[in-house]
Scaffold this motif. Structure first.
Motif, mmCIF file in Angstrom:
data_model
loop_
_atom_site.group_PDB
_atom_site.id
_atom_site.type_symbol
_atom_site.label_atom_id
_atom_site.label_comp_id
_atom_site.label_asym_id
_atom_site.label_seq_id
_atom_site.Cartn_x
_atom_site.Cartn_y
_atom_site.Cartn_z
ATOM 1 N N ALA A 91 0.867 -1.176 0.000
ATOM 2 C CA ALA A 91 0.000 0.000 0.000
ATOM 3 C C ALA A 91 0.904 1.226 0.000
ATOM 4 O O ALA A 91 1.969 1.225 0.617
ATOM 5 C CB ALA A 91 -0.894 0.000 1.234
ATOM 6 N N TYR A 92 0.471 2.263 -0.700
ATOM 7 C CA TYR A 92 1.282 3.471 -0.823
ATOM 8 C C TYR A 92 0.372 4.677 -0.840
ATOM 9 O O TYR A 92 -0.683 4.661 -1.469
ATOM 10 C CB TYR A 92 2.071 3.413 -2.137
ATOM 11 N N VAL A 93 0.783 5.713 -0.139
ATOM 12 C CA VAL A 93 0.004 6.946 -0.056
ATOM 13 C C VAL A 93 0.929 8.120 -0.361
ATOM 14 O O VAL A 93 2.063 8.161 0.120
ATOM 15 C CB VAL A 93 -0.604 7.132 1.354
ATOM 16 N N LYS A 94 0.426 9.045 -1.149
ATOM 17 C CA LYS A 94 1.106 10.327 -1.312
ATOM 18 C C LYS A 94 0.170 11.366 -0.715
ATOM 19 O O LYS A 94 -0.933 11.583 -1.213
ATOM 20 C CB LYS A 94 1.389 10.633 -2.772
ATOM 21 N N ALA A 95 0.599 11.980 0.384
ATOM 22 C CA ALA A 95 -0.217 12.973 1.079
ATOM 23 C C ALA A 95 0.618 14.230 1.297
ATOM 24 O O ALA A 95 1.746 14.149 1.787
ATOM 25 C CB ALA A 95 -0.698 12.422 2.420
ATOM 26 N N ASN A 96 0.053 15.360 0.907
ATOM 27 C CA ASN A 96 0.767 16.637 1.006
ATOM 28 C C ASN A 96 2.125 16.573 0.312
ATOM 29 O O ASN A 96 3.113 17.123 0.788
ATOM 30 C CB ASN A 96 0.927 17.070 2.453
ATOM 31 N N GLY A 97 2.168 15.830 -0.811
ATOM 32 C CA GLY A 97 3.384 15.737 -1.605
ATOM 33 C C GLY A 97 4.435 14.781 -1.080
ATOM 34 O O GLY A 97 5.517 14.671 -1.652
ATOM 35 N N VAL A 98 4.145 14.060 0.004
ATOM 36 C CA VAL A 98 5.113 13.150 0.610
ATOM 37 C C VAL A 98 4.666 11.706 0.377
ATOM 38 O O VAL A 98 3.535 11.342 0.701
ATOM 39 C CB VAL A 98 5.265 13.424 2.128
ATOM 40 N N TRP A 99 5.568 10.866 -0.165
ATOM 41 C CA TRP A 99 5.282 9.443 -0.386
ATOM 42 C C TRP A 99 5.454 8.680 0.914
ATOM 43 O O TRP A 99 6.438 8.873 1.619
ATOM 44 C CB TRP A 99 6.255 8.865 -1.412
ATOM 45 N N GLN A 100 4.491 7.796 1.219
ATOM 46 C CA GLN A 100 4.544 7.018 2.449
ATOM 47 C C GLN A 100 4.078 5.591 2.189
ATOM 48 O O GLN A 100 2.931 5.392 1.797
ATOM 49 C CB GLN A 100 3.611 7.610 3.497
ATOM 50 N N PRO A 101 4.935 4.598 2.426
ATOM 51 C CA PRO A 101 4.433 3.222 2.384
ATOM 52 C C PRO A 101 3.603 2.978 3.635
ATOM 53 O O PRO A 101 3.869 3.567 4.684
ATOM 54 C CB PRO A 101 5.699 2.370 2.386
ATOM 55 N N VAL A 102 2.587 2.154 3.534
ATOM 56 C CA VAL A 102 1.763 1.815 4.694
ATOM 57 C C VAL A 102 1.608 0.305 4.760
ATOM 58 O O VAL A 102 1.742 -0.392 3.759
ATOM 59 C CB VAL A 102 0.362 2.489 4.638
ATOM 60 N N GLN A 103 1.344 -0.211 5.938
ATOM 61 C CA GLN A 103 1.141 -1.638 6.126
ATOM 62 C C GLN A 103 -0.323 -1.973 5.853
ATOM 63 O O GLN A 103 -1.211 -1.370 6.437
ATOM 64 C CB GLN A 103 1.494 -2.051 7.559
ATOM 65 N N ALA A 104 -0.564 -2.904 4.952
ATOM 66 C CA ALA A 104 -1.927 -3.353 4.676
ATOM 67 C C ALA A 104 -2.252 -4.525 5.595
ATOM 68 O O ALA A 104 -1.402 -5.364 5.852
ATOM 69 C CB ALA A 104 -2.058 -3.777 3.223
ATOM 70 N N THR A 105 -3.471 -4.568 6.095
ATOM 71 C CA THR A 105 -3.918 -5.688 6.916
ATOM 72 C C THR A 105 -5.284 -6.138 6.432
ATOM 73 O O THR A 105 -5.994 -5.407 5.752
ATOM 74 C CB THR A 105 -4.036 -5.297 8.406
ATOM 75 N N TYR A 106 -5.654 -7.347 6.765
ATOM 76 C CA TYR A 106 -6.926 -7.922 6.382
ATOM 77 C C TYR A 106 -7.590 -8.455 7.639
ATOM 78 O O TYR A 106 -6.957 -9.175 8.410
ATOM 79 C CB TYR A 106 -6.692 -9.051 5.378
ATOM 80 N N VAL A 107 -8.856 -8.098 7.852
ATOM 81 C CA VAL A 107 -9.589 -8.563 9.028
ATOM 82 C C VAL A 107 -10.570 -9.637 8.578
ATOM 83 O O VAL A 107 -11.388 -9.414 7.686
ATOM 84 C CB VAL A 107 -10.354 -7.398 9.705
#
Length: 163
Positions: free
Chosen positions: A116-132
């Motif tokens: 998962a990857y997010v670009k917020a306010n011009g900053v790239w951030q990898p995020v941990q994906a989880t499944y419930v």
């Protein structure tokens, strides 16, 4: 990671050619990866009516599944590709760039591998994906959600803190 697409564009973003090949990820080995990447690029150049020596004038960006594994980035830097400039990133960063045209947005890739990857306010951030599922939280093992694809019930979530 399961297939490779190349897109050749001019400085204004006009698409000149496309190329597509098979798997291109860190797990296939760096020599094979180089071969697959170059084949996809050559197909895009051919479709654009350009010869292989045109690579010397082209800047290339590649999104590679598995680039975060130890030693992969260093190995990619040693591939000696024939382009004027080369930039390496994750497949998620490239997917996010394509999906949101460089603007802020989020991308979740799920398959044999997941990221998962997010670009917020011009900053790239990898995020941990989880499944419930069934009251339990699953996190990917080596990036794979394959074990949980046997069910259709559950909820996806992401947390930018990596939890």
């Amino acid at each position: 990671g399961s297939h490779c697409r190349a897109r050749l564009a001019d400085g204004a973003g006009k698409i000149l050619g496309h190329g597509e090949t098979g798997p291109a990820n860190a797990r296939i080995g760096l020599d094979k990866l180089r071969s697959v990447l170059m084949e996809a690029c050559e197909r895009a150049f051919t479709q654009a009516g350009l010869t292989a020596n045109a690579t010397e004038r082209v800047s290339a960006g590649f999104g590679i599944a598995g680039i975060s594994r130890p030693g992969v980035r260093e190995g990619l830097a040693d591939l000696n590709l024939p382009f004027a400039r080369v930039r390496w990133d994750t497949d998620a960063a490239i997917a996010n760039l394509g999906a949101h045209a460089g603007e802020d947005g989020a991308t979740l890739i799920l398959g044999t591998g997941s990221i998962a990857y997010v670009k917020a306010n011009g900053v790239w951030q990898p995020v941990q994906a989880t499944y419930v599922k069934d009251g339990g939280v699953w996190s990917p093992i080596n990036g794979s959600f394959a074990p949980v694809f046997t069910t259709v019930s559950g909820y996806w979530g992401t947390d930018p803190r990596g939890y």
